[in-house]
Design an enzyme around this catalytic site. Structure first.
Site, short mmCIF file in Angstrom:
data_model
loop_
_atom_site.label_atom_id
_atom_site.label_comp_id
_atom_site.label_asym_id
_atom_site.label_seq_id
_atom_site.Cartn_x
_atom_site.Cartn_y
_atom_site.Cartn_z
N ARG A 21 0.84 -1.21 0.00
CA ARG A 21 0.00 0.00 0.00
C ARG A 21 0.87 1.25 0.00
O ARG A 21 0.56 2.22 -0.70
CB ARG A 21 -0.94 0.01 1.21
CG ARG A 21 -2.01 -1.07 1.13
CD ARG A 21 -2.86 -1.11 2.39
NE ARG A 21 -2.02 -1.35 3.55
CZ ARG A 21 -2.31 -1.02 4.79
NH1 ARG A 21 -3.46 -0.42 5.07
NH2 ARG A 21 -1.49 -1.30 5.79
N ASN A 40 -6.06 -2.83 2.49
CA ASN A 40 -5.95 -4.28 2.68
C ASN A 40 -7.34 -4.87 2.88
O ASN A 40 -8.11 -4.36 3.70
CB ASN A 40 -5.10 -4.63 3.90
CG ASN A 40 -3.62 -4.52 3.64
OD1 ASN A 40 -3.17 -4.46 2.50
ND2 ASN A 40 -2.84 -4.48 4.71
#
Length: 93
Positions: A21, A40
């Site tokens: 990320r 996530n």
């Protein structure tokens, strides 16, 4: 091709716990003019939503599929839509 677009991508593989990320956000900021987030999911995937110039969204998608990402990407599924707005920068969620 320079119209604004919304890319939603689901990235499968070993993409959690590897900085995926963070690097996605850094890449989106480097490409420029993109807002959205990387998140996530409970099933192990990472969801990426990016809004901005269509060309820039395509560049981000190419990077997600490039093999230059952290971890191991087994596949990316994407859908395209009209931008909805409401994002302040590019966030990690």
């Amino acid at each position: 091709m320079n119209e604004d677009a919304r890319l939603t991508a689901w990235v499968r593989g070993r993409v959690q716990g590897v900085g995926f990320r963070w690097f996605t956000r850094a890449n989106a900021l480097e490409i420029g003019k993109l807002t959205g987030f990387a998140l996530n999911l409970e099933d192990g995937r990472v969801q990426v939503v990016a809004e901005g110039p269509s060309e820039n969204c395509h560049r981000l998608l190419e990077w997600l599929r490039s093999g230059d990402t952290p971890g191991t990407v087994d596949g990316v599924t994407e859908i395209w839509d009209a931008p909805r707005g409401g994002y302040d920068g590019f966030a990690i969620r």
